[in-house]
Design an enzyme around this catalytic site. Sequence first.
Site, PDB file in Angstrom:
ATOM      1  N   LYS A 188       0.866  -1.189   0.000  1.00  0.00           N
ATOM      2  CA  LYS A 188       0.000   0.000   0.000  1.00  0.00           C
ATOM      3  C   LYS A 188       0.895   1.230   0.000  1.00  0.00           C
ATOM      4  O   LYS A 188       1.721   1.396   0.911  1.00  0.00           O
ATOM      5  CB  LYS A 188      -0.873   0.022   1.248  1.00  0.00           C
ATOM      6  CG  LYS A 188      -2.135  -0.784   1.135  1.00  0.00           C
ATOM      7  CD  LYS A 188      -3.057  -0.476   2.312  1.00  0.00           C
ATOM      8  CE  LYS A 188      -4.335  -1.265   2.210  1.00  0.00           C
ATOM      9  NZ  LYS A 188      -5.198  -1.066   3.392  1.00  0.00           N
ATOM     10  N   HIS A 220      -9.069   6.122  13.893  1.00  0.00           N
ATOM     11  CA  HIS A 220      -9.056   7.298  13.012  1.00  0.00           C
ATOM     12  C   HIS A 220      -9.946   8.401  13.584  1.00  0.00           C
ATOM     13  O   HIS A 220      -9.611   9.590  13.508  1.00  0.00           O
ATOM     14  CB  HIS A 220      -9.527   6.927  11.600  1.00  0.00           C
ATOM     15  CG  HIS A 220      -8.551   6.040  10.881  1.00  0.00           C
ATOM     16  ND1 HIS A 220      -8.924   5.140   9.925  1.00  0.00           N
ATOM     17  CD2 HIS A 220      -7.203   5.923  10.998  1.00  0.00           C
ATOM     18  CE1 HIS A 220      -7.847   4.489   9.474  1.00  0.00           C
ATOM     19  NE2 HIS A 220      -6.798   4.959  10.120  1.00  0.00           N
ATOM     20  N   HIS A 250      -9.072   0.177  13.695  1.00  0.00           N
ATOM     21  CA  HIS A 250      -8.697   1.429  13.018  1.00  0.00           C
ATOM     22  C   HIS A 250      -9.854   2.416  12.836  1.00  0.00           C
ATOM     23  O   HIS A 250      -9.613   3.612  12.693  1.00  0.00           O
ATOM     24  CB  HIS A 250      -8.041   1.131  11.666  1.00  0.00           C
ATOM     25  CG  HIS A 250      -6.602   0.706  11.812  1.00  0.00           C
ATOM     26  ND1 HIS A 250      -6.240  -0.431  12.508  1.00  0.00           N
ATOM     27  CD2 HIS A 250      -5.440   1.258  11.386  1.00  0.00           C
ATOM     28  CE1 HIS A 250      -4.926  -0.550  12.481  1.00  0.00           C
ATOM     29  NE2 HIS A 250      -4.409   0.462  11.809  1.00  0.00           N
ATOM     30  N   ARG A 278      -8.586  -8.633   3.216  1.00  0.00           N
ATOM     31  CA  ARG A 278      -7.538  -7.729   3.721  1.00  0.00           C
ATOM     32  C   ARG A 278      -8.099  -6.655   4.655  1.00  0.00           C
ATOM     33  O   ARG A 278      -7.369  -6.067   5.450  1.00  0.00           O
ATOM     34  CB  ARG A 278      -6.768  -7.085   2.553  1.00  0.00           C
ATOM     35  CG  ARG A 278      -5.574  -6.267   3.026  1.00  0.00           C
ATOM     36  CD  ARG A 278      -4.606  -5.933   1.925  1.00  0.00           C
ATOM     37  NE  ARG A 278      -3.533  -5.071   2.407  1.00  0.00           N
ATOM     38  CZ  ARG A 278      -2.457  -4.756   1.729  1.00  0.00           C
ATOM     39  NH1 ARG A 278      -2.301  -5.238   0.507  1.00  0.00           N
ATOM     40  NH2 ARG A 278      -1.529  -3.964   2.233  1.00  0.00           N
TER      41      ARG A 278
HETATM   42  N1  GLY Z   1      -2.017  -1.607   7.118  1.00  0.00           N
HETATM   43  C1  GLY Z   1      -3.128  -2.310   6.588  1.00  0.00           C
HETATM   44  C2  GLY Z   1      -2.851  -2.952   5.262  1.00  0.00           C
HETATM   45  O1  GLY Z   1      -1.723  -3.001   4.815  1.00  0.00           O
HETATM   46  O2  GLY Z   1      -3.752  -3.421   4.626  1.00  0.00           O
END
Ligand code: GLY
Length: 364
Positions: free
Chosen positions: A145, A254, A250, A243
């Site tokens: 990412k 956030h 989170h 994923r």
């Molecule tokens: N940090 C979460 C991901 O890489 O999907």
Amino acid sequence: MNPLREVQIRAFSKEYKVQIHSDFRGLGETIKRFYPVSSIFILTERKLSGLFSKFYETEIASLGIPYHEIYIKGGEKNKHITQTAETYNRLIELGADRKSLILALGGGVVGDYAGFIASTFQRGVRFAQIPTTLLASVDSSVGGKVAVNADLGKNMIGSFYQPEFVYLPLIALSTLPKREWRCGMAEIVKHGLLSGGEYLEKVRSNDKNVYDHTSSELLELIIGSILYKASIVSQDERETGLRKVLNLGHTTAHAIESLTNYRKYSHGEAVAIGLLTAIILSTEKQGLDPAWIEDLKKILNAYDLPYKDKSKSGQVAKHTLHDKKNVGNSVRFVLLQSPGNPIWDIPIELDEIASAFKKQKKDL
Ligand code: GLY
């Protein structure tokens, strides 16, 4: 110099290795495997260059190919699309071409930023991640990412772009302030809850040696986290489903970060608080054993991580709506049916979020 350990990442778009080394000796040998390389660009923060260039420079200089450092400003606010023009221009001035290799040397901000630059410069040049924080080592450097921020949103401009390799020099962790260790530990606790089993027990044991970059206990925690992440990324590189479980904790994190203007908590600390909200909701909505509420508090306490915050619960709930994962007036959460059995995209109403958050701050 051989790595201490290696983990193979099998993403759909690319296979690569995460190599864990004691230090930077071995970096030159690793780069050689990716020849031909015309030039090397180390994208890093000036202060990190000050700390580590004496180690990595000899490795890179010994290759006998041109190399340059390009400094980027640290901190989330500088990981911004407006900074990128300067970096692209520097690369052009210094003669970067399609056979250049970019090294992203730093924490999560540097990795995201340099990875984004690599993914777009001349339609994509090769890059490698060299994480220097625990958080980047166990999470952001693995999985591809890469992104920069826009004025109106974090990580709004980016892609999935896998590195050629990840080189993790454990020695870099020896320079980390305690708070940075804690930040990484929060993601390790998250991976422990997600994977369950033996790895969760390792996380729970909180051996005091985990704060020593030379210890086998730390190495095992890092390896376990990377293996877990590797298994998820290999099944769902582009976050179409599974994923999403990596976002456990989170959504609330956030919201708290934005409510406290990114000043009060590091990202990991906010994630720790968010993990408890997710666990409380999991006991209410997914039948998770309620004993996990006290168990998680104990684990977070042992790692010196917070699990509650004074913010008004209604405000926190409202702020979760800003999260990319919301639909209408409910917010999509990752929850646990049991440790090792996460479930994602569970719609939770704002008043349920507020009530869970209220519960967790009861003993403030
Ligand atoms: N940090 C979460 C991901 O890489 O999907």
